[in-house]
Design an enzyme around this catalytic site. Structure first.
Site, PDB file in Angstrom:
ATOM      1  N   ARG A  17       0.818  -1.215   0.000  1.00 45.68           N
ATOM      2  CA  ARG A  17       0.000   0.000   0.000  1.00 45.68           C
ATOM      3  C   ARG A  17       0.849   1.261   0.000  1.00 45.68           C
ATOM      4  O   ARG A  17       0.292   2.360  -0.023  1.00 45.68           O
ATOM      5  CB  ARG A  17      -0.867   0.013   1.248  1.00 45.68           C
ATOM      6  CG  ARG A  17      -2.296  -0.498   1.040  1.00 45.68           C
ATOM      7  CD  ARG A  17      -2.957  -0.458   2.401  1.00 45.68           C
ATOM      8  NE  ARG A  17      -4.384  -0.377   2.394  1.00 45.68           N
ATOM      9  CZ  ARG A  17      -5.186  -1.434   2.577  1.00 45.68           C
ATOM     10  NH1 ARG A  17      -4.679  -2.640   2.690  1.00 45.68           N
ATOM     11  NH2 ARG A  17      -6.488  -1.269   2.631  1.00 45.68           N
ATOM     12  N   ARG A  65     -21.674  -2.307   3.396  1.00 49.79           N
ATOM     13  CA  ARG A  65     -20.920  -3.564   3.534  1.00 49.79           C
ATOM     14  C   ARG A  65     -21.166  -4.218   4.887  1.00 49.79           C
ATOM     15  O   ARG A  65     -21.186  -3.559   5.928  1.00 49.79           O
ATOM     16  CB  ARG A  65     -19.426  -3.288   3.372  1.00 49.79           C
ATOM     17  CG  ARG A  65     -18.570  -4.515   3.678  1.00 49.79           C
ATOM     18  CD  ARG A  65     -17.265  -4.503   2.970  1.00 49.79           C
ATOM     19  NE  ARG A  65     -16.311  -3.559   3.520  1.00 49.79           N
ATOM     20  CZ  ARG A  65     -15.086  -3.405   3.030  1.00 49.79           C
ATOM     21  NH1 ARG A  65     -14.687  -4.119   1.997  1.00 49.79           N
ATOM     22  NH2 ARG A  65     -14.273  -2.517   3.564  1.00 49.79           N
ATOM     23  N   ARG A 111     -17.784  -3.558   9.721  1.00 49.89           N
ATOM     24  CA  ARG A 111     -16.403  -3.307  10.147  1.00 49.89           C
ATOM     25  C   ARG A 111     -16.317  -1.971  10.873  1.00 49.89           C
ATOM     26  O   ARG A 111     -16.964  -1.011  10.478  1.00 49.89           O
ATOM     27  CB  ARG A 111     -15.482  -3.292   8.929  1.00 49.89           C
ATOM     28  CG  ARG A 111     -14.832  -4.613   8.657  1.00 49.89           C
ATOM     29  CD  ARG A 111     -14.109  -4.631   7.334  1.00 49.89           C
ATOM     30  NE  ARG A 111     -13.102  -3.589   7.165  1.00 49.89           N
ATOM     31  CZ  ARG A 111     -12.215  -3.587   6.163  1.00 49.89           C
ATOM     32  NH1 ARG A 111     -12.226  -4.563   5.270  1.00 49.89           N
ATOM     33  NH2 ARG A 111     -11.340  -2.626   6.057  1.00 49.89           N
ATOM     34  N   ARG A 129      -9.201   6.661   4.951  1.00 48.43           N
ATOM     35  CA  ARG A 129      -8.684   5.541   4.143  1.00 48.43           C
ATOM     36  C   ARG A 129      -8.546   5.942   2.683  1.00 48.43           C
ATOM     37  O   ARG A 129      -7.571   5.590   2.023  1.00 48.43           O
ATOM     38  CB  ARG A 129      -9.618   4.326   4.274  1.00 48.43           C
ATOM     39  CG  ARG A 129      -9.481   3.634   5.626  1.00 48.43           C
ATOM     40  CD  ARG A 129     -10.700   2.822   5.980  1.00 48.43           C
ATOM     41  NE  ARG A 129     -10.851   1.631   5.168  1.00 48.43           N
ATOM     42  CZ  ARG A 129     -12.012   0.985   5.015  1.00 48.43           C
ATOM     43  NH1 ARG A 129     -13.104   1.417   5.610  1.00 48.43           N
ATOM     44  NH2 ARG A 129     -12.058  -0.098   4.283  1.00 48.43           N
TER      45      ARG A 129
HETATM   46  P1  AMP Z   1      -8.272  -3.791   4.329  1.00 41.79           P
HETATM   47  O1  AMP Z   1      -9.005  -4.947   4.911  1.00 41.79           O
HETATM   48  O2  AMP Z   1      -7.339  -4.184   3.230  1.00 41.79           O
HETATM   49  O3  AMP Z   1      -9.176  -2.663   3.927  1.00 41.79           O
HETATM   50  O4  AMP Z   1      -7.340  -3.225   5.494  1.00 41.79           O
HETATM   51  C1  AMP Z   1      -7.897  -2.704   6.681  1.00 41.79           C
HETATM   52  C2  AMP Z   1      -6.890  -1.806   7.374  1.00 41.79           C
HETATM   53  O5  AMP Z   1      -5.740  -2.569   7.764  1.00 41.79           O
HETATM   54  C3  AMP Z   1      -6.348  -0.661   6.543  1.00 41.79           C
HETATM   55  O6  AMP Z   1      -7.209   0.465   6.515  1.00 41.79           O
HETATM   56  C4  AMP Z   1      -5.051  -0.371   7.276  1.00 41.79           C
HETATM   57  O7  AMP Z   1      -5.285   0.317   8.485  1.00 41.79           O
HETATM   58  C5  AMP Z   1      -4.566  -1.776   7.639  1.00 41.79           C
HETATM   59  N1  AMP Z   1      -3.741  -2.341   6.537  1.00 41.79           N
HETATM   60  C6  AMP Z   1      -4.056  -3.365   5.734  1.00 41.79           C
HETATM   61  N2  AMP Z   1      -3.088  -3.595   4.845  1.00 41.79           N
HETATM   62  C7  AMP Z   1      -2.128  -2.673   5.085  1.00 41.79           C
HETATM   63  C8  AMP Z   1      -0.881  -2.354   4.480  1.00 41.79           C
HETATM   64  N3  AMP Z   1      -0.417  -3.053   3.430  1.00 41.79           N
HETATM   65  N4  AMP Z   1      -0.151  -1.341   5.025  1.00 41.79           N
HETATM   66  C9  AMP Z   1      -0.593  -0.638   6.075  1.00 41.79           C
HETATM   67  N5  AMP Z   1      -1.771  -0.855   6.674  1.00 41.79           N
HETATM   68  C10 AMP Z   1      -2.535  -1.870   6.190  1.00 41.79           C
END
Ligand code: AMP
Length: 216
Positions: free
Chosen positions: A89, A128, A161, A172
């Site tokens: 990311r 969601r 969530r 985000r």
């Molecule tokens: P997601 O389920 O992919 O939307 O991830 C949920 C949250 O986890 C994100 O908003 C970040 O806070 C954290 N997160 C997930 N993947 C990463 C990443 N590659 N780098 C940093 N934070 C992450």
């Protein structure tokens, strides 16, 4: 070899597509978001560090996230490929992944970038619902479970969530544009990036992804 990254803003449909892709290609689904949520649920030291950061929509620091992915990619079930969802990311994460790929002899060979207009993302995130047990994702209108409020796969009660609220979503999305969008350029420069339209129901995009990934 299928060493794949799924990219796209929150609500693009990465998790939904990932579920079908890993079933077809028999590769592990590595979602850093799922790994963090699991750590939070189990109250591990990692979970305790990440919980507040994730709830407000910020990114977990690179060193923590990279360490987690490095360990995961070194496991035996990644020997025939992997599907990364939500990682990398940031540019430092992408650079670290390049090194990890070399070390383990399994460099990334396809990056799928799913784009969806912002107003659609807002609607998807607002509606969601997810399964806290198996991670399956639904939408109150567009992707309903068979029984209201229950997961189709494991029957658990669906939840919203903590970071799917308007304030965290805004953070985000800002982080996505600032930190993650440049990662697309990183892979474009390496001729690995393929852009896809993520609007509409999941089936059309799924067909397009299968058609490309079958050739790898
Ligand atoms: P997601 O389920 O992919 O939307 O991830 C949920 C949250 O986890 C994100 O908003 C970040 O806070 C954290 N997160 C997930 N993947 C990463 C990443 N590659 N780098 C940093 N934070 C992450």
């Amino acid at each position: 070899m299928k060493n794949i990254i799924l990219m796209g803003p929150p609500g693009a449909g990465k998790g939904t597509q990932a579920t079908d892709l890993v079933e077809r290609y028999h590769i592990p689904h590595i979602s850093t978001g799922d790994m963090f949520r699991e750590a939070i649920k189990n109250k591990t030291p990692l979970g305790q560090k990440a919980e507040a950061i994730i709830a407000r929509g910020d990114l977990v620091p690179d060193d923590i996230t990279v360490g987690l992915v490095k360990e995961r990619l070194s496991q035996d079930d990644c020997a025939n490929g992997y599907l990364l969802d939500g990682f990398p990311r940031t540019i430092p994460q992408a650079e670290a992944l390049e090194e990890i790929g070399k070390e383990i002899g399994r460099p990334v060979n396809a990056v799928i970038d799913i784009s969806v207009p912002e107003e659609v993302l807002i609607d998807r995130i607002g509606g969601r619902r997810v399964c806290p047990k198996c991670g399956a994702s639904y939408h109150v209108r567009n992707m309903k479970p068979k029984v209201e409020g229950k997961c189709d796969h494991c029957g658990s009660d669906l939840i919203q969530r903590k970071d799917d609220n308007p304030e965290s979503f805004k953070v985000r999305l800002e982080n996505y544009y600032k930190q993650t969008a440049p990662v697309s350029d990183f892979y474009e420069a390496r001729k690995l990036l393929r852009r896809y339209d993520g609007q509409g129901d999941k089936t059309r995009l799924q067909k397009e992804l299968f058609a490309f990934l079958d050739t790898l």
